[in-house]
Scaffold this motif. Structure first.
Motif, short mmCIF file in Angstrom:
data_model
loop_
_atom_site.label_atom_id
_atom_site.label_comp_id
_atom_site.label_asym_id
_atom_site.label_seq_id
_atom_site.Cartn_x
_atom_site.Cartn_y
_atom_site.Cartn_z
N ARG A 38 0.83 -1.21 0.00
CA ARG A 38 0.00 0.00 0.00
C ARG A 38 0.86 1.26 0.00
O ARG A 38 0.62 2.20 -0.77
CB ARG A 38 -0.92 0.00 1.23
N ASN A 39 1.90 1.28 0.83
CA ASN A 39 2.77 2.45 0.90
C ASN A 39 3.48 2.70 -0.43
O ASN A 39 3.66 3.86 -0.85
CB ASN A 39 3.80 2.28 2.01
N ALA A 40 3.90 1.61 -1.09
CA ALA A 40 4.58 1.77 -2.38
C ALA A 40 3.65 2.40 -3.41
O ALA A 40 4.04 3.30 -4.17
CB ALA A 40 5.09 0.42 -2.87
N GLY A 41 2.40 1.95 -3.42
CA GLY A 41 1.44 2.52 -4.36
C GLY A 41 1.13 3.97 -4.07
O GLY A 41 1.11 4.81 -4.98
N ALA A 166 11.49 -5.22 1.27
CA ALA A 166 11.57 -5.89 -0.03
C ALA A 166 10.38 -5.60 -0.93
O ALA A 166 10.53 -5.45 -2.16
CB ALA A 166 11.70 -7.40 0.18
N VAL A 167 9.19 -5.53 -0.36
CA VAL A 167 7.98 -5.38 -1.19
C VAL A 167 8.01 -4.11 -2.05
O VAL A 167 7.64 -4.17 -3.24
CB VAL A 167 6.72 -5.45 -0.31
N PRO A 168 8.43 -2.94 -1.53
CA PRO A 168 8.47 -1.76 -2.41
C PRO A 168 9.42 -1.94 -3.60
O PRO A 168 9.14 -1.41 -4.69
CB PRO A 168 8.98 -0.65 -1.48
N LEU A 169 10.49 -2.70 -3.43
CA LEU A 169 11.41 -2.94 -4.55
C LEU A 169 10.73 -3.81 -5.61
O LEU A 169 10.88 -3.56 -6.81
CB LEU A 169 12.69 -3.62 -4.05
N LYS A 180 5.98 -9.34 -13.22
CA LYS A 180 4.56 -9.13 -13.00
C LYS A 180 4.27 -9.39 -11.52
O LYS A 180 4.43 -10.51 -11.04
CB LYS A 180 3.73 -10.05 -13.88
N ALA A 181 3.88 -8.34 -10.82
CA ALA A 181 3.63 -8.44 -9.38
C ALA A 181 2.47 -7.53 -9.02
O ALA A 181 2.65 -6.42 -8.52
CB ALA A 181 4.88 -8.07 -8.59
N GLY A 182 1.27 -8.02 -9.27
CA GLY A 182 0.08 -7.23 -8.99
C GLY A 182 -0.42 -7.45 -7.58
O GLY A 182 0.14 -8.22 -6.80
N PRO A 183 -1.51 -6.80 -7.22
CA PRO A 183 -2.08 -6.91 -5.88
C PRO A 183 -2.40 -8.34 -5.47
O PRO A 183 -2.24 -8.71 -4.30
CB PRO A 183 -3.35 -6.05 -5.96
N ASP A 188 -1.56 -13.13 -1.97
CA ASP A 188 -1.24 -14.55 -1.84
C ASP A 188 -0.02 -14.76 -0.95
O ASP A 188 0.03 -15.69 -0.14
CB ASP A 188 -0.98 -15.17 -3.22
N VAL A 189 0.98 -13.89 -1.11
CA VAL A 189 2.17 -13.98 -0.26
C VAL A 189 1.79 -13.75 1.19
O VAL A 189 2.23 -14.49 2.10
CB VAL A 189 3.23 -12.96 -0.71
N ALA A 190 0.97 -12.75 1.44
CA ALA A 190 0.55 -12.45 2.81
C ALA A 190 -0.22 -13.62 3.42
O ALA A 190 0.00 -13.98 4.59
CB ALA A 190 -0.31 -11.18 2.83
#
Length: 362
Positions: A38-41, A166-169, A180-183, A188-190
């Protein structure tokens, strides 16, 4: 300090032995993924695509922050149209210039080496992305350079905030069209992390708790951690770092096939010998193989088994590489904390490292 496995199923001892709340910090991994995405977006990482694809990506960080760079590199893979390089020092490579993207990553925003690299990147005119704590020195450098900034919301020590870094990168790589790394992927990772946290929860007894079971296998041994693939090698590296910092416990790690050409020799050395008549357990080598479901080096395992060296196999779970890596790392994080608590070691403070950082900053 002696190993007392009964501590792991004593809730009072677990609570008293973890005053810094490292177990809850490990359990926060799923929340970190969702918050960081969310923060990255909201911070506008999608704007990176407006500048065009960089010549190269350089990730600057130490510890968990550097590991975030390794995660990005392995997800981009060998077929990436540009190199992804992790810098674990205070010096930016000489070839980095205005056409490159530097990702400066620090949970505290005060890591001396990362500040040095970020400052140099701004001076050279490189594009800069800062993933760090608000109102920190690294945030100030990004602001002065009019660079993108993604806030990090720390959960415990920096090492417990890997996914916040790592997620923001990964989101930035998605914006640049590298992966490809969409919402849906991040959700799914969470969910995979939540499932592993549930299985490894403190109230789950050792015989059904994979985190406690792994800690019990590692105890009274010298762990040699091998990743069978480039993906699982990151998890092996992470487990070694967590054993060092959380449990204050020595471990070595390597990546196959290269580790088989040199580290395999430890299975026939002095620490691989066992005295079956000894009154107490000897601290001897244990191989820990972190692998994908379809990757099992039988020749290597046969050599270890022939010499009586115990082997633990950890298999990555999940459909997407990021899911598999995340759940494998989460298991290792729990095991490192349980190993510390089984020895009566507080997993949170790292006095020697804190002293070193203080001396460097003087």
């Amino acid at each position: 300090m002696t190993w007392e496995p009964e501590r792991l199923d004593d809730q009072a001892q677990l609570s008293a032995g973890d005053p810094g709340a490292m177990l809850p910090a490990v359990a926060s991994a799923a929340a970190q993924v969702r918050t960081a995405h969310r923060n990255a977006g909201e911070s506008g990482v999608a704007r990176l695509a407006q500048e065009g694809r960089p010549r190269a990506i350089v990730v600057a960080g130490m510890g968990a922050a550097a590991l975030a760079g390794d995660i990005l590199a392995v997800l981009c893979g060998y077929g990436a149209p540009l190199p992804v390089v992790t810098v674990r020092s205070g010096r930016l490579p000489g070839w980095v210039g205005a056409t490159d993207l530097v990702m400066a990553v620090s949970s505290s925003g005060r890591t001396a080496e990362t500040l040095s690299v970020a400052t140099e990147a701004a001076r050279r005119g490189s594009s800069l992305l800062a993933v760090t704590a608000p109102d920190s020195p690294l945030h100030a450098i990004a602001t002065q350079a009019s660079a993108l900034f993604v806030p990090v919301e720390p959960t415990g020590p920096s090492r417990a905030n890997l996914w916040g870094l790592a997620v923001p990168l990964v989101a930035a790589a998605d914006a640049l069209g590298l992966i490809k790394a969409g919402p849906d992927l991040f959700e799914d990772v969470a969910k995979g992390l939540e499932e592993m946290a549930h299985r490894c929860r403190p109230t789950s007894e050792s015989f059904v708790n994979p985190g406690k079971a792994l800690a019990m296998e590692l105890a009274e041994s010298v762990p040699v951690l091998w990743g069978a693939t480039s993906l699982t090698a990151i998890a092996a590296h992470r487990l070694a770092l967590q054993l060092h910092e959380n449990a204050k416990y020595p471990a070595m790690w390597g990546a196959l096939p290269e580790a088989g050409h040199n580290q395999l020799a430890v299975v026939e050395g002095p620490l691989a010998e066992r005295d079956i008549f000894a009154d107490t357990a000897a601290r001897t080598v244990r191989l820990v193989l972190l692998r994908e479901s379809d990757e099992r080096p039988l020749e290597l395992l046969g050599i270890a088994h022939d010499r009586g060296v115990p082997v633990t196999e950890l298999v990555a779970e999940g459909a997407h590489p990021l899911e598999r890596l995340a759940t494998l790392i989460e298991l290792g994080d729990y095991a490192s904390v349980y190993l510390a608590l089984g020895y009566g070691v507080d997993p949170t403070p790292v006095a020697a490292i804190t002293e070193l950082q203080a001396r460097i900053s003087q």
